[in-house]
Scaffold this active site. Structure first.
Site, mmCIF file in Angstrom:
data_model
loop_
_atom_site.group_PDB
_atom_site.id
_atom_site.type_symbol
_atom_site.label_atom_id
_atom_site.label_comp_id
_atom_site.label_asym_id
_atom_site.label_seq_id
_atom_site.Cartn_x
_atom_site.Cartn_y
_atom_site.Cartn_z
ATOM 1 N N ASP A 52 -7.703 -5.097 8.824
ATOM 2 C CA ASP A 52 -7.229 -4.064 7.926
ATOM 3 C C ASP A 52 -7.079 -4.005 6.696
ATOM 4 O O ASP A 52 -6.310 -3.308 5.919
ATOM 5 C CB ASP A 52 -5.888 -3.265 8.743
ATOM 6 C CG ASP A 52 -4.653 -4.267 8.639
ATOM 7 O OD1 ASP A 52 -4.964 -5.554 7.925
ATOM 8 O OD2 ASP A 52 -3.524 -3.909 8.796
ATOM 9 N N GLU B 122 0.839 -1.107 -0.029
ATOM 10 C CA GLU B 122 0.091 -0.050 0.055
ATOM 11 C C GLU B 122 0.854 1.213 -0.154
ATOM 12 O O GLU B 122 1.773 1.322 0.603
ATOM 13 C CB GLU B 122 -0.768 0.042 1.321
ATOM 14 C CG GLU B 122 -1.817 -1.104 1.222
ATOM 15 C CD GLU B 122 -2.341 -1.390 2.940
ATOM 16 O OE1 GLU B 122 -3.805 -1.740 2.869
ATOM 17 O OE2 GLU B 122 -1.461 -1.229 3.599
#
Ligand code: NAD
Length: 352
Positions: A236, A65
Site C-alpha cells: 500500500d 498520510e
C-alpha cells in the site's frame, strides 16, 4: 476561569476505550456487516465524492498520510501512519485518528480514534470486494501475515462471505499462534503452516497482509491456481508490494481509486495504462465482477478516503443509541463571535 463553551463548540470524541465499548455493544460481526453496508452505499454514490490520492509523507522507516474527502454535506479526513518496524519497539505498525465536519459551517462534528476503526473498515472493505469477486461458496481462506489486521480480516470474511476455514502463515510462527488463539472462540476451523506454499493449497481466497517496506514476493506465480480470489492488503505504498508481477499479468484487477492505487498498490509494478476495473462500478452494477470459474480476481487494496468517510459516518450514527463518547472543548466559543481576543483576556489575571 469561568469559560463555559456552548454545545455547538463541544465536539464528540470517541476514545480507543469508547470505540471498544461501541464494537462490543454492537457485536463485532454485526459492526462489520453494517460498516460494509455503509461503504457499499457510499461506493454507489461514488461520483459525488471529492476525490484525491492521499497526501503522503515518506521516510526511510515508513509513511504518514492524510486522507480527505467530502460528499458535499460532510467532510472527513484520516491521519494514518505505516511503520513496519514499529512492532519491535512495542508500537503498532498502523495507527490513525479521524475527523468529520459539516461542510456548511466547517465545524467538526466528530473526532475519533481510527486505529481500531481502520482495521475494522479495511476488513469490511476486503470482504465486501470479495462478495462481488470471490468464487461462489468460498469457505477456505489463507491469510499470509498474521499481525494486527489479520483477525479483523478473518471475522469480516466470515460475516460477509461465509469463509470459516482458515489456513495461516507468518514468518513469525508466534503471530500465527496468537491469531489462531484469538479466533478460536469465533467458530473457525484453523490450521497453521510452515510456509506460504503449503498454506495456499486448497484455498478459495488468499489474503496477503504482511508489513515490509520492499518489493516482496509473498505470492509467486506458481502459488496461484485458477479460480482464486486474491485480497492483497499489505502492498500500500510506493516500493512496498506483496505479489510477483507475473500474477498481476494473469489476473483481473479491481481497485478503489486508480490515481492512488497506481502510485501505491500492486499495480505500481505494471504499465500506467494497464487495464484495471474500479470497484465502485462493479458494486453499482455497471461492470461485472467475476465472470468465470477459472478467472483469477485480485482486489488490489490500498485503503481509500471514502471508506474512512463511511466508517466515520457509521460511528457517528451509532452515538445516538450508544452515548460512548466525551465532549472535547476543541473550538473557541466567545459570546460575541468576533471577540476572540476579549475572550482570551478575560481568562487571564484580572486588574485588581
Ligand atoms: P503488523 O506489523 O501488525 O503485521 C504484519 C505481519 O506480517 C507480522 O506478523 C509479520 O511477521 C508478517 N510478515 C512480514 N513479512 C512476512 C513475510 N514475508 N511472510 C509472511 N509474513 C510476514 O501489521 P498490520 O497492522 O497487520 O498491517 C499489515 C499490512 O497491512 C501493513 O503493510 C499495512 O500497511 C497494511 N494495511 C493496509 C490497509 C489497506 O487498506 N490496504 C489498511 C491497514 C493496513
Amino acid at each position: 476561569m469561568g469559560y463555559a463553551p456552548s454545545d455547538l463548540a463541544l465536539v464528540p470524541f470517541v476514545s480507543v476505550e469508547n470505540m471498544m465499548r461501541i464494537v462490543h455493544a454492537t457485536g463485532i460481526e454485526r459492526f462489520m456487516r453494517e460498516l460494509a453496508g455503509c461503504i457499499e452505499a457510499d461506493f454507489r454514490r461514488w461520483e459525488l465524492f471529492d476525490k484525491t490520492p492521499r497526501v503522503a509523507s515518506h521516510s526511510h522507516e515508513g509513511v504518514i498520510e492524510l486522507m480527505p474527502t467530502s460528499d458535499g454535506i460532510n467532510y472527513g479526513f484520516k491521519y494514518v501512519n505505516g511503520h513496519p518496524k514499529n512492532t519491535k519497539s512495542g508500537r503498532q505498525t498502523v495507527t490513525a485518528f479521524g475527523v468529520m465536519a459539516e461542510v456548511g459551517n466547517g465545524y467538526p462534528v466528530l473526532i475519533t480514534e481510527m486505529t481500531m476503526l481502520t482495521a475494522l473498515r479495511t476488513a469490511a472493505m476486503s470482504a465486501l470486494a470479495a462478495r462481488y469477486l470471490a468464487p461462489q461458496g468460498s469457505r477456505t481462506m489463507t491469510i499470509i501475515g498474521n499481525g494486527a489486521q489479520s483477525e479483523f480480516q478473518a471475522l469480516a470474511f466470515k460475516a460477509l462471505v461465509g469463509t470459516d476455514r482458515l489456513r495461516l502463515y507468518d514468518i513469525d510462527r508466534s503471530a500465527s499462534q496468537r491469531c489462531a488463539r484469538n479466533l478460536a472462540p469465533h467458530g473457525f476451523d484453523i490450521e497453521i503452516f510452515g510456509s506460504g506454499q503449503e498454506a495456499v493449497e486448497g484455498a478459495d481466497i488468499i489474503t496477503t497482509v504482511t508489513a515490509d517496506k520492499q518489493y516482496a514476493a509473498i505470492l509467486t506465480d506458481n502459488m496461484v491456481g485458477p479460480g482464486i480470489h486474491i485480497n492483497a492488503v499489505g502492498g500500500d505504498c510506493p516500493g512496498k508490494t506483496e505479489l510477483h508481477r507475473d500474477i498481476l499479468l494473469r489476473s483481473e484487477i479491481f481497485v478503489e481509486y486508480p490515481p492512488q492505487t497506481r502510485i501505491e498498490g500492486e499495480i505500481q509494478q505494471l504499465d500506467p495504462d494497464h487495464k484495471v476495473t474500479e470497484l465502485w462500478q462493479v458494486i453499482d452494477g455497471r461492470i461485472a465482477g467475476r465472470t468465470g470459474r477459472d478467472q483469477i480476481t485480485l482486489f488490489d487494496s490500498v485503503g481509500f478516503a471514502v471508506e474512512d468517510f463511511s466508517a466515520l459516518r457509521y460511528v457517528r450514527s451509532l452515538l445516538g443509541e450508544l452515548p460512548c463518547f466525551d465532549r472535547l472543548d476543541l473550538l473557541a466559543d466567545p459570546d460575541d463571535p468576533r471577540d476572540l481576543f476579549g475572550m482570551l483576556m478575560r481568562a487571564g489575571p484580572q486588574p485588581a
